[in-house]
Design a protein around this motif. Sequence first.
Motif, mmCIF file in Angstrom:
data_model
loop_
_atom_site.group_PDB
_atom_site.id
_atom_site.type_symbol
_atom_site.label_atom_id
_atom_site.label_comp_id
_atom_site.label_asym_id
_atom_site.label_seq_id
_atom_site.Cartn_x
_atom_site.Cartn_y
_atom_site.Cartn_z
ATOM 1 N N ASP A 204 0.831 -1.203 0.000
ATOM 2 C CA ASP A 204 0.000 0.000 0.000
ATOM 3 C C ASP A 204 0.866 1.254 0.000
ATOM 4 N N LEU A 205 1.914 1.249 0.798
ATOM 5 C CA LEU A 205 2.814 2.401 0.864
ATOM 6 C C LEU A 205 3.454 2.681 -0.494
ATOM 7 N N ALA A 206 3.730 1.624 -1.252
ATOM 8 C CA ALA A 206 4.392 1.786 -2.550
ATOM 9 C C ALA A 206 3.567 2.609 -3.523
ATOM 10 N N ARG A 207 2.264 2.707 -3.294
ATOM 11 C CA ARG A 207 1.415 3.521 -4.164
ATOM 12 C C ARG A 207 1.757 5.003 -4.058
ATOM 13 N N TYR A 208 2.407 5.394 -2.961
ATOM 14 C CA TYR A 208 2.619 6.811 -2.672
ATOM 15 C C TYR A 208 4.043 7.288 -2.962
ATOM 16 N N ARG A 209 4.875 6.455 -3.567
ATOM 17 C CA ARG A 209 6.236 6.889 -3.903
ATOM 18 C C ARG A 209 6.685 6.196 -5.186
ATOM 19 N N PRO A 210 7.491 6.876 -6.005
ATOM 20 C CA PRO A 210 7.965 6.264 -7.249
ATOM 21 C C PRO A 210 8.990 5.178 -6.964
ATOM 22 N N GLY A 211 9.139 4.270 -7.912
ATOM 23 C CA GLY A 211 10.122 3.204 -7.761
ATOM 24 C C GLY A 211 9.523 1.956 -7.134
ATOM 25 N N VAL A 212 10.373 1.174 -6.483
ATOM 26 C CA VAL A 212 10.006 -0.143 -5.974
ATOM 27 C C VAL A 212 10.319 -0.245 -4.489
ATOM 28 N N ILE A 213 9.379 -0.813 -3.719
ATOM 29 C CA ILE A 213 9.643 -1.219 -2.338
ATOM 30 C C ILE A 213 9.586 -2.738 -2.300
ATOM 31 N N HIS A 214 10.723 -3.366 -2.052
ATOM 32 C CA HIS A 214 10.783 -4.829 -1.995
ATOM 33 C C HIS A 214 10.706 -5.279 -0.548
ATOM 34 N N CYS A 215 9.844 -6.264 -0.289
ATOM 35 C CA CYS A 215 9.711 -6.825 1.056
ATOM 36 C C CYS A 215 10.218 -8.252 1.039
ATOM 37 N N ALA A 216 11.244 -8.541 1.819
ATOM 38 C CA ALA A 216 11.797 -9.891 1.886
ATOM 39 C C ALA A 216 10.749 -10.845 2.439
ATOM 40 N N PRO A 217 10.631 -12.052 1.878
ATOM 41 C CA PRO A 217 9.630 -13.012 2.357
ATOM 42 C C PRO A 217 9.763 -13.323 3.839
ATOM 43 N N GLU A 218 10.992 -13.260 4.377
ATOM 44 C CA GLU A 218 11.221 -13.608 5.789
ATOM 45 C C GLU A 218 10.512 -12.655 6.756
ATOM 46 N N VAL A 219 10.217 -11.441 6.302
ATOM 47 C CA VAL A 219 9.580 -10.468 7.196
ATOM 48 C C VAL A 219 8.189 -10.066 6.736
ATOM 49 N N ALA A 220 7.724 -10.603 5.617
ATOM 50 C CA ALA A 220 6.453 -10.158 5.033
ATOM 51 C C ALA A 220 5.261 -10.424 5.940
ATOM 52 N N ARG A 221 5.351 -11.427 6.817
ATOM 53 C CA ARG A 221 4.208 -11.773 7.671
ATOM 54 C C ARG A 221 4.260 -11.096 9.038
ATOM 55 N N LEU A 222 5.272 -10.309 9.297
ATOM 56 C CA LEU A 222 5.268 -9.519 10.527
ATOM 57 C C LEU A 222 4.062 -8.581 10.502
ATOM 58 N N ARG A 223 3.549 -8.232 11.680
ATOM 59 C CA ARG A 223 2.338 -7.418 11.733
ATOM 60 C C ARG A 223 2.618 -6.086 12.431
ATOM 61 N N LEU A 224 1.880 -5.086 12.028
ATOM 62 C CA LEU A 224 2.070 -3.774 12.643
ATOM 63 C C LEU A 224 0.776 -2.984 12.629
ATOM 64 N N SER A 225 0.719 -1.986 13.500
ATOM 65 C CA SER A 225 -0.401 -1.049 13.583
ATOM 66 C C SER A 225 0.184 0.348 13.753
ATOM 67 N N GLY A 226 -0.585 1.353 13.355
ATOM 68 C CA GLY A 226 -0.116 2.717 13.569
ATOM 69 C C GLY A 226 -0.747 3.713 12.621
ATOM 70 N N VAL A 227 -0.406 4.975 12.834
ATOM 71 C CA VAL A 227 -0.834 6.082 11.981
ATOM 72 C C VAL A 227 0.421 6.700 11.386
ATOM 73 N N PHE A 228 0.513 6.728 10.054
ATOM 74 C CA PHE A 228 1.740 7.138 9.383
ATOM 75 C C PHE A 228 1.461 8.315 8.451
ATOM 76 N N PRO A 229 2.373 9.311 8.406
ATOM 77 C CA PRO A 229 2.172 10.514 7.574
ATOM 78 C C PRO A 229 2.543 10.265 6.109
ATOM 79 N N LEU A 230 1.578 10.356 5.228
ATOM 80 C CA LEU A 230 1.821 10.046 3.823
ATOM 81 C C LEU A 230 2.671 11.092 3.113
ATOM 82 N N ASP A 231 2.806 12.275 3.688
ATOM 83 C CA ASP A 231 3.607 13.306 3.031
ATOM 84 C C ASP A 231 5.100 13.015 3.112
ATOM 85 N N ASP A 232 5.497 12.027 3.892
ATOM 86 C CA ASP A 232 6.926 11.701 4.029
ATOM 87 C C ASP A 232 7.085 10.186 4.088
ATOM 88 N N THR A 233 7.039 9.541 2.922
ATOM 89 C CA THR A 233 7.131 8.083 2.887
ATOM 90 C C THR A 233 8.498 7.580 3.330
#
Length: 330
Positions: free
Chosen positions: A272-301
């Motif tokens: 979802d974050l990758a929609r807001y910045r050019p280029g590629v965000i790669h997520c290693a499979p080893e960490v892809a299932r980690l979970r998180l919660s929070g409120v993040f500012p989209l103006d500074d990806t």
Amino acid sequence: MSKLAASAEPPAIREDVQQQAAEWLTVLMSSEVSEAQQAAWQRWRAADPEHERAWRHIEAVSRRFNGLHRSAAAQALAGTQRKAVNGKRRQVLAWLGVAAGGGLLAAQTGAWDAVRTVRADYRTATGERREVILDDGSVLSLNTGSAVNVRFDASRRLIELLAGEILVTSGHGAGSAAPLEVATREGVVRALGTRFAVRQHDGTSTVDVLESAVEISPRDGEGEPMRLAAGRGVAFSRHAPGAPHAIDASADGWSRGQLIVDDVTLGDFLADLARYRPGVIHCAPEVARLRLSGVFPLDDTQRILNMLPNSLPVQVRSRTRYWVSVEPAS
């Protein structure tokens, strides 16, 4: 192998891969492209066979661009891009559609949709958000990478969503007696005095209703429209809607410049974050299932990425500004 099987066309290239390939083309056409960016581009090509297939289409179209050498074609395109830097990715996609003559590439990559996106009444670039007040007082908010056409007359108020995601708050000004509708590739969403969000995906559309209700009519569906009440969301195809589900209170957080998540996987969060910045965000499979919660500012990806190691056992490696990898912590 039968003749029918041998002549079958390959599957369409995914929309997200089309966008990534276009991003890389704009990077490589820059007169200041670095060796690191070149290396990151090669890694992107090697990361997925679909990436390589998309890039080969770009090269094939480049060779067909009025018989020009690829570098000459790139220079011609780069000249048009300087007039509207924020729209560079869409200009690239539009150029690809024109160069292909609307034939094979249009069928496989949706280039015609990209041409329409460039010419849309309102649009946003990657990472940009925009709010527009329409003639009837309706408020239209466009999320990152979105495009719409607006067609209002005495009998209809139509917003055509060409790409991305919008939030609509229906108005009651002059001409508002006509129904307010949002059309996607899959169907039509009619407002019933409401506030709602619509997003265009590959092959489906989604609707989240924040106030009042809407009616959903799939293009090739049969029967009565589906009524969707406040607090509910649904995905629908050209044929039928899916099962409605409850939406959370943060469904429209992006309109306030926030990415709000509650117990999501890191892989989904980064996608979802990758929609807001050019280029590629790669997520290693080893960490892809980690979970998180929070409120993040989209103006500074970049700040969001830098914060991840504070709450998760990960490290963020930036090979270039266009290639970021989130990996297990050392």
